[in-house]
Design a protein around this motif. Structure first.
Motif, mmCIF file in Angstrom:
data_model
loop_
_atom_site.group_PDB
_atom_site.id
_atom_site.type_symbol
_atom_site.label_atom_id
_atom_site.label_comp_id
_atom_site.label_asym_id
_atom_site.label_seq_id
_atom_site.Cartn_x
_atom_site.Cartn_y
_atom_site.Cartn_z
ATOM 1 N N THR A 1 36.752 48.002 50.626
ATOM 2 C CA THR A 1 37.232 47.225 51.776
ATOM 3 C C THR A 1 37.371 45.759 51.413
ATOM 4 N N ASP A 2 36.375 45.212 50.729
ATOM 5 C CA ASP A 2 36.431 43.811 50.303
ATOM 6 C C ASP A 2 37.613 43.551 49.374
ATOM 7 N N ILE A 3 37.855 44.462 48.460
ATOM 8 C CA ILE A 3 38.955 44.294 47.508
ATOM 9 C C ILE A 3 40.304 44.327 48.219
ATOM 10 N N VAL A 4 40.453 45.235 49.165
ATOM 11 C CA VAL A 4 41.712 45.304 49.917
ATOM 12 C C VAL A 4 41.917 44.006 50.694
ATOM 13 N N GLN A 5 40.877 43.522 51.333
ATOM 14 C CA GLN A 5 40.990 42.269 52.079
ATOM 15 C C GLN A 5 41.352 41.115 51.148
ATOM 16 N N GLU A 6 40.679 41.044 50.005
ATOM 17 C CA GLU A 6 40.971 39.981 49.059
ATOM 18 C C GLU A 6 42.400 40.077 48.523
ATOM 19 N N THR A 7 42.890 41.288 48.385
ATOM 20 C CA THR A 7 44.275 41.480 47.948
ATOM 21 C C THR A 7 45.232 40.789 48.907
ATOM 22 N N PHE A 8 45.035 40.987 50.199
ATOM 23 C CA PHE A 8 45.938 40.385 51.182
ATOM 24 C C PHE A 8 45.746 38.872 51.282
ATOM 25 N N VAL A 9 44.535 38.409 51.065
ATOM 26 C CA VAL A 9 44.306 36.961 51.036
ATOM 27 C C VAL A 9 45.073 36.349 49.862
ATOM 28 N N ARG A 10 45.009 37.007 48.722
ATOM 29 C CA ARG A 10 45.732 36.492 47.554
ATOM 30 C C ARG A 10 47.241 36.545 47.763
ATOM 31 N N LEU A 11 47.721 37.615 48.369
ATOM 32 C CA LEU A 11 49.157 37.685 48.669
ATOM 33 C C LEU A 11 49.569 36.519 49.566
ATOM 34 N N SER B 1 54.422 46.739 45.045
ATOM 35 C CA SER B 1 53.923 46.860 43.673
ATOM 36 C C SER B 1 52.958 45.730 43.344
ATOM 37 N N LEU B 2 53.270 44.533 43.800
ATOM 38 C CA LEU B 2 52.396 43.391 43.563
ATOM 39 C C LEU B 2 51.043 43.602 44.236
ATOM 40 N N ALA B 3 51.033 44.146 45.435
ATOM 41 C CA ALA B 3 49.773 44.402 46.140
ATOM 42 C C ALA B 3 48.899 45.379 45.358
ATOM 43 N N TYR B 4 49.500 46.450 44.868
ATOM 44 C CA TYR B 4 48.730 47.413 44.071
ATOM 45 C C TYR B 4 48.232 46.781 42.774
ATOM 46 N N LYS B 5 49.057 45.970 42.162
ATOM 47 C CA LYS B 5 48.670 45.312 40.919
ATOM 48 C C LYS B 5 47.465 44.396 41.154
ATOM 49 N N ILE B 6 47.525 43.594 42.204
ATOM 50 C CA ILE B 6 46.417 42.692 42.538
ATOM 51 C C ILE B 6 45.151 43.502 42.827
ATOM 52 N N ALA B 7 45.283 44.556 43.643
ATOM 53 C CA ALA B 7 44.129 45.364 44.024
ATOM 54 C C ALA B 7 43.486 46.025 42.804
ATOM 55 N N LEU B 8 44.291 46.582 41.908
ATOM 56 C CA LEU B 8 43.730 47.213 40.713
ATOM 57 C C LEU B 8 43.065 46.193 39.792
ATOM 58 N N ASN B 9 43.665 45.017 39.675
ATOM 59 C CA ASN B 9 43.042 43.973 38.860
ATOM 60 C C ASN B 9 41.701 43.542 39.438
ATOM 61 N N LEU B 10 41.653 43.369 40.755
ATOM 62 C CA LEU B 10 40.391 43.004 41.398
ATOM 63 C C LEU B 10 39.346 44.106 41.240
ATOM 64 N N ALA B 11 39.772 45.348 41.411
ATOM 65 C CA ALA B 11 38.846 46.482 41.272
ATOM 66 C C ALA B 11 38.314 46.566 39.845
ATOM 67 N N SER B 12 39.182 46.384 38.878
ATOM 68 C CA SER B 12 38.751 46.432 37.473
ATOM 69 C C SER B 12 37.749 45.321 37.175
ATOM 70 N N LYS B 13 38.028 44.147 37.698
ATOM 71 C CA LYS B 13 37.136 43.007 37.472
ATOM 72 C C LYS B 13 35.760 43.266 38.092
ATOM 73 N N ARG B 14 35.736 43.792 39.300
ATOM 74 C CA ARG B 14 34.450 44.061 39.948
ATOM 75 C C ARG B 14 33.703 45.185 39.257
ATOM 76 N N LYS B 15 34.453 46.179 38.819
ATOM 77 C CA LYS B 15 33.823 47.303 38.137
ATOM 78 C C LYS B 15 33.167 46.841 36.840
ATOM 79 N N ARG B 16 33.834 45.974 36.112
ATOM 80 C CA ARG B 16 33.258 45.448 34.878
ATOM 81 C C ARG B 16 32.005 44.630 35.171
ATOM 82 N N ALA B 17 31.969 43.974 36.314
ATOM 83 C CA ALA B 17 30.831 43.137 36.663
ATOM 84 C C ALA B 17 29.613 43.961 37.088
ATOM 85 N N GLN B 18 29.847 45.184 37.505
ATOM 86 C CA GLN B 18 28.743 46.042 37.933
ATOM 87 C C GLN B 18 28.189 46.817 36.746
#
Length: 173
Positions: A38-48, A62-79
């Motif tokens: 939920t946080d990642i989806v919200q952040e995606t729209f804030v960035r858009l 496509s840009l929304a999915y790209k942003i969301a996947l990048n954010l998800a990957s970044k958070r996953k690496r941090a966990q």
């Protein structure tokens, strides 16, 4: 006044209504955590919104999915520890089935999660977008900055790896 094709507030609202659930479905299966998704989806729209002056409506999905996947990957690496199955999900199944069936279902779910998580990011992204979004191969290609033909080959390679990891003969996505 924004030029035709620019992301303005009404366009962002329409985009949110249309993409919020599909984005969540993809992101959830990337991070396996409802709150994080939920946080990642919200952040995606804030960035858009913050980059709205540069966003073209014809490529915004496509840009929304790209942003969301990048954010998800970044958070996953941090966990470092994240793969626990929620207790409430397991309990819900145990109410519907016997304890043995619930345990087996939980183990299958963990095995699938582990197999999907073991995929390299470039294969997992293709599988997630092809499976949980309504995007065509062309749109997935645009979101991932790869040729459209590569989407199909990566999806096939991912399915092969999942089959091998799960030792399942009839795996379909």
């Amino acid at each position: 006044m924004p030029y035709a094709g620019q992301l303005d507030a009404p366009a962002l609202e329409r985009l949110y209504i249309r993409l919020e659930k599909p984005l969540y479905n993809v992101v959830y299966r990337w991070v396996w955590d409802a709150g994080e998704a939920t946080d990642i989806v919200q952040e995606t729209f804030v960035r858009l919104w913050s980059m709205r002056g540069r966003v073209r409506l014809e490529t915004v999905d496509s840009l929304a999915y790209k942003i969301a996947l990048n954010l998800a990957s970044k958070r996953k690496r941090a966990q470092k520890t994240w793969g626990w199955t929620p207790f409430e999900g397991w309990m819900g199944r145990s109410n519907l089935a016997g304890a043995d069936e619930a345990l087996a279902a939980n183990e299958r779910e963990r095995a699938v999660r582990a197999a999907v998580d073991a995929l390299p990011d470039h294969l997992r992204a293709v599988v997630m977008l092809c499976t949980y979004s309504d995007m065509s191969y062309g749109e997935v290609a645009l979101a991932l900055d790869i040729p459209a033909g590569t989407v199909g080959s990566r999806k096939n390679k991912a399915v092969e790896q999942l089959r091998a990891a799960l030792e399942v003969q009839e795996w379909t996505l």
